[in-house]
Write a protein that holds these residues in place. Structure first.
Motif, PDB file in Angstrom:
ATOM      1  N   ARG A   1      -5.483  89.525 -54.002  1.00 11.36           N
ATOM      2  CA  ARG A   1      -4.909  88.957 -55.228  1.00 11.36           C
ATOM      3  C   ARG A   1      -3.421  89.297 -55.331  1.00 11.36           C
ATOM      4  N   TYR A   2      -3.062  90.511 -54.996  1.00 10.71           N
ATOM      5  CA  TYR A   2      -1.649  90.892 -55.030  1.00 10.71           C
ATOM      6  C   TYR A   2      -0.842  90.132 -53.981  1.00 10.71           C
ATOM      7  N   ILE A   3      -1.397  89.980 -52.800  1.00 12.78           N
ATOM      8  CA  ILE A   3      -0.694  89.254 -51.737  1.00 12.78           C
ATOM      9  C   ILE A   3      -0.476  87.803 -52.150  1.00 12.78           C
ATOM     10  N   ALA A   4      -1.495  87.200 -52.767  1.00 10.08           N
ATOM     11  CA  ALA A   4      -1.372  85.813 -53.218  1.00 10.08           C
ATOM     12  C   ALA A   4      -0.309  85.673 -54.303  1.00 10.08           C
ATOM     13  N   ALA A   5      -0.196  86.691 -55.162  1.00 12.31           N
ATOM     14  CA  ALA A   5       0.745  86.614 -56.280  1.00 12.31           C
ATOM     15  C   ALA A   5       2.183  86.876 -55.865  1.00 12.31           C
ATOM     16  N   TYR A   6       2.389  87.808 -54.914  1.00 12.02           N
ATOM     17  CA  TYR A   6       3.747  88.259 -54.621  1.00 12.02           C
ATOM     18  C   TYR A   6       4.161  88.138 -53.158  1.00 12.02           C
ATOM     19  N   GLY A   7       3.255  87.745 -52.289  1.00 11.99           N
ATOM     20  CA  GLY A   7       3.598  87.671 -50.877  1.00 11.99           C
ATOM     21  C   GLY A   7       3.838  89.032 -50.251  1.00 11.99           C
ATOM     22  N   THR A   8       3.187  90.049 -50.781  1.00 11.39           N
ATOM     23  CA  THR A   8       3.366  91.411 -50.277  1.00 11.39           C
ATOM     24  C   THR A   8       2.900  91.493 -48.826  1.00 11.39           C
ATOM     25  N   PRO A   9       3.696  92.085 -47.932  1.00 12.01           N
ATOM     26  CA  PRO A   9       3.241  92.248 -46.538  1.00 12.01           C
ATOM     27  C   PRO A   9       1.982  93.103 -46.475  1.00 12.01           C
ATOM     28  N   GLU A  10       1.011  92.656 -45.705  1.00  9.91           N
ATOM     29  CA  GLU A  10      -0.275  93.341 -45.658  1.00  9.91           C
ATOM     30  C   GLU A  10      -0.152  94.764 -45.133  1.00  9.91           C
ATOM     31  N   GLU A  11       0.820  95.021 -44.254  1.00  4.56           N
ATOM     32  CA  GLU A  11       0.922  96.352 -43.661  1.00  4.56           C
ATOM     33  C   GLU A  11       1.337  97.426 -44.676  1.00  4.56           C
ATOM     34  N   ARG A  12       1.787  97.021 -45.859  1.00  9.56           N
ATOM     35  CA  ARG A  12       2.138  98.020 -46.871  1.00  9.56           C
ATOM     36  C   ARG A  12       0.929  98.485 -47.678  1.00  9.56           C
ATOM     37  N   PHE A  13      -0.210  97.864 -47.493  1.00 11.28           N
ATOM     38  CA  PHE A  13      -1.429  98.256 -48.209  1.00 11.28           C
ATOM     39  C   PHE A  13      -2.226  99.260 -47.385  1.00 11.28           C
ATOM     40  N   HIS A  14      -2.810 100.217 -48.066  1.00 10.65           N
ATOM     41  CA  HIS A  14      -3.696 101.205 -47.454  1.00 10.65           C
ATOM     42  C   HIS A  14      -4.962 101.259 -48.306  1.00 10.65           C
ATOM     43  N   VAL A  15      -6.063 100.742 -47.782  1.00  6.69           N
ATOM     44  CA  VAL A  15      -7.320 100.691 -48.544  1.00  6.69           C
ATOM     45  C   VAL A  15      -8.019 102.048 -48.469  1.00  6.69           C
ATOM     46  N   LEU A  16      -8.296 102.624 -49.624  1.00  9.48           N
ATOM     47  CA  LEU A  16      -8.933 103.932 -49.713  1.00  9.48           C
ATOM     48  C   LEU A  16     -10.408 103.803 -50.062  1.00  9.48           C
ATOM     49  N   PRO A  17     -11.214 104.764 -49.637  1.00 10.12           N
ATOM     50  CA  PRO A  17     -12.599 104.807 -50.108  1.00 10.12           C
ATOM     51  C   PRO A  17     -12.622 105.247 -51.570  1.00 10.12           C
ATOM     52  N   PRO A  18     -13.717 105.026 -52.290  1.00 12.58           N
ATOM     53  CA  PRO A  18     -13.808 105.559 -53.650  1.00 12.58           C
ATOM     54  C   PRO A  18     -13.734 107.088 -53.632  1.00 12.58           C
ATOM     55  N   GLY A  19     -13.650 107.659 -54.803  1.00 12.03           N
ATOM     56  CA  GLY A  19     -13.512 109.117 -54.858  1.00 12.03           C
ATOM     57  C   GLY A  19     -14.206 109.743 -56.042  1.00 12.03           C
TER      58      GLY A  19
ATOM     59  N   ILE B   1     -18.205 107.624 -50.570  1.00 10.68           N
ATOM     60  CA  ILE B   1     -17.647 107.294 -51.878  1.00 10.68           C
ATOM     61  C   ILE B   1     -16.969 108.523 -52.495  1.00 10.68           C
ATOM     62  N   PHE B   2     -16.577 109.461 -51.653  1.00  5.74           N
ATOM     63  CA  PHE B   2     -16.070 110.734 -52.161  1.00  5.74           C
ATOM     64  C   PHE B   2     -14.645 111.083 -51.718  1.00  5.74           C
ATOM     65  N   SER B   3     -14.142 110.524 -50.612  1.00  6.44           N
ATOM     66  CA  SER B   3     -12.978 111.112 -49.947  1.00  6.44           C
ATOM     67  C   SER B   3     -11.628 110.555 -50.387  1.00  6.44           C
ATOM     68  N   LEU B   4     -11.572 109.839 -51.494  1.00  6.77           N
ATOM     69  CA  LEU B   4     -10.306 109.269 -51.956  1.00  6.77           C
ATOM     70  C   LEU B   4      -9.180 110.300 -52.057  1.00  6.77           C
ATOM     71  N   PRO B   5      -9.363 111.450 -52.730  1.00  4.72           N
ATOM     72  CA  PRO B   5      -8.231 112.385 -52.874  1.00  4.72           C
ATOM     73  C   PRO B   5      -7.675 112.854 -51.542  1.00  4.72           C
ATOM     74  N   GLU B   6      -8.541 113.169 -50.606  1.00  7.02           N
ATOM     75  CA  GLU B   6      -8.100 113.663 -49.299  1.00  7.02           C
ATOM     76  C   GLU B   6      -7.350 112.582 -48.514  1.00  7.02           C
ATOM     77  N   LYS B   7      -7.900 111.362 -48.519  1.00  9.13           N
ATOM     78  CA  LYS B   7      -7.252 110.274 -47.789  1.00  9.13           C
ATOM     79  C   LYS B   7      -5.910 109.916 -48.437  1.00  9.13           C
ATOM     80  N   ALA B   8      -5.847 109.941 -49.779  1.00  4.72           N
ATOM     81  CA  ALA B   8      -4.587 109.658 -50.464  1.00  4.72           C
ATOM     82  C   ALA B   8      -3.543 110.725 -50.136  1.00  4.72           C
TER      83      ALA B   8
END
Length: 376
Positions: A149-167, A354-361
């Motif tokens: 949704r963000y990429i569609a709205a702003y054309g943000t380059p995909e490489e700037r996104f980092h998908v995290l697991p829940p936490g 669904i736990f490691s969000l803080p560590e990965k961030a």
């Protein structure tokens, strides 16, 4: 490393605020200096945190947010290895995307006139500062759908996104004495063979509390008289108290405010209701599964797909219809599937990260800081 963490307001029971605290704590525990910039702080300051309360003057909330962003950008841009934002603003090295795309949501849910005012322009300007294709801000995000949704709205380059697991916190996992905790909680609130329906989350309007009250009131009499709705989280209760009274169920709806003992309620309840109008993620959905609590949720919630994958409850389809939710609530409370939903949720959580969000961030924050990303 010296790290600046920026957010408009901190209070202990908000989902974004909990994520902020857990990520900042993970960074502090790795030996980094953590300095916070915020307009409002409602709790004791943790050890080894420095909190800067930024005083801003403006007549509107969006004016205050804009002034805060400008002040922080001036104060923090020169003396930190990385600036991490939990609200959208310019000058960030990393942004934790807890909120849905504002521009897209306004286009989908509001008319053209709503996009002419200063409020819309301010929030879109702050959002564009993060997501514009020319920005260098790294984006920590929790779902592929919201990324699209963000990429569609702003054309943000995909490489700037980092998908995290829940936490979610591991204290949400059902303990060995879960049945004892369930019994004790229900006894404490005088609940025997009644159905305890739970809502968890701050912002009653956005979370769909009006929809829940209508659905409880619409239950067949045999179910309605045996159902109680407990609401946990911060919000303006008065209009919903009046609403419950208007529907004749004021004695069955109880507002408990923000609480630290949410895990006990998740174990003691029979169903989590989460009919949100908009919800980028919805941590309460995962916490419910971890406690073995079935869920009835609108399908627009970012984490609703976990409920569907696990077969741990029911998804209310879009576009939302109150009558559909009413029927699904009857099904959720009276179905023999409830026991299987509980088992499915527990099983799913046991085999899913669904736990490691803080560590990965924290890993990503360190990586960006080491590379010396110039401020956006």
């Amino acid at each position: 490393m010296k790290l600046a963490f920026c957010l408009f307001k901190y209070f202990p029971f908000g989902g974004l605020q909990r994520d902020f605290m857990r990520i900042a704590t993970a960074c502090r525990d790795r030996g980094h200096e953590v300095e916070v910039f915020t307009m409002k702080w409602e709790e004791e300051v943790p050890d080894n945190f420095k909190v800067n309360r930024v005083n801003v003057r403006a007549l509107t909330n969006h004016g205050k947010c804009s002034a805060f962003a400008e002040t922080v950008q001036l104060e923090a841009s020169k003396r930190f290895d990385a600036i991490v934002g939990f609200n959208k603003m310019p000058g960030l090295d990393l942004y934790f995307a807890a909120d849905p795309c504002y521009l897209t949501r306004m286009k989908e849910t509001r008319g053209p006139l709503s996009r002419l005012g200063s409020r819309f322009r301010t929030y879109v300007t702050l959002e564009r500062a993060v997501f514009d294709s020319s920005s260098k801000t790294h984006i920590l995000i929790l779902s592929e759908e919201e990324k699209r949704r963000y990429i569609a709205a702003y054309g943000t380059p995909e490489e700037r996104f980092h998908v995290l697991p829940p936490g979610i916190d591991r204290n949400r996992l059902a303990p060995k004495n879960a049945s004892t905790i369930r019994r004790e909680l229900r006894e404490a609130f005088g609940i025997s063979d009644e159905y305890l329906v739970l809502m968890v989350g701050s912002g009653y309007r956005t979370k769909g509390l009006d929809r829940s009250i209508r659905a409880i009131a619409a239950l067949p009499e045999a179910l309605r008289c045996k159902s109680r709705l407990f609401v946990i989280g911060e919000g303006q209760a008065r209009p919903f108290v009046k609403m419950a009274k208007r529907f004749g169920i004021e004695k069955q709806v109880r507002f408990l405010g923000g609480r630290e003992d949410v895990p006990q309620f998740l174990l003691g309840a029979d169903l989590l209701l989460h009919p949100s109008y908009t919800e980028a993620y919805g941590m309460a959905l995962l916490e419910a599964m971890a406690a073995g609590l079935p869920v009835l949720v609108t399908d627009i919630c970012g984490y609703a797909y976990h409920i569907e994958r696990a077969n741990a409850g029911l998804l209310i389809p879009s576009p939302f219809q109150q009558e559909t939710m009413n029927k699904m609530l009857v099904q959720a409370l009276s179905s023999s599937d409830a026991k299987q939903w509980r088992h499915n949720g527990l099983s799913y959580v046991a085999k899913t990260d669904i736990f490691s969000l803080p560590e990965k961030a924290a890993d990503l924050i360190e990586s960006v800081a080491r590379k010396g990303t110039s401020h956006a």
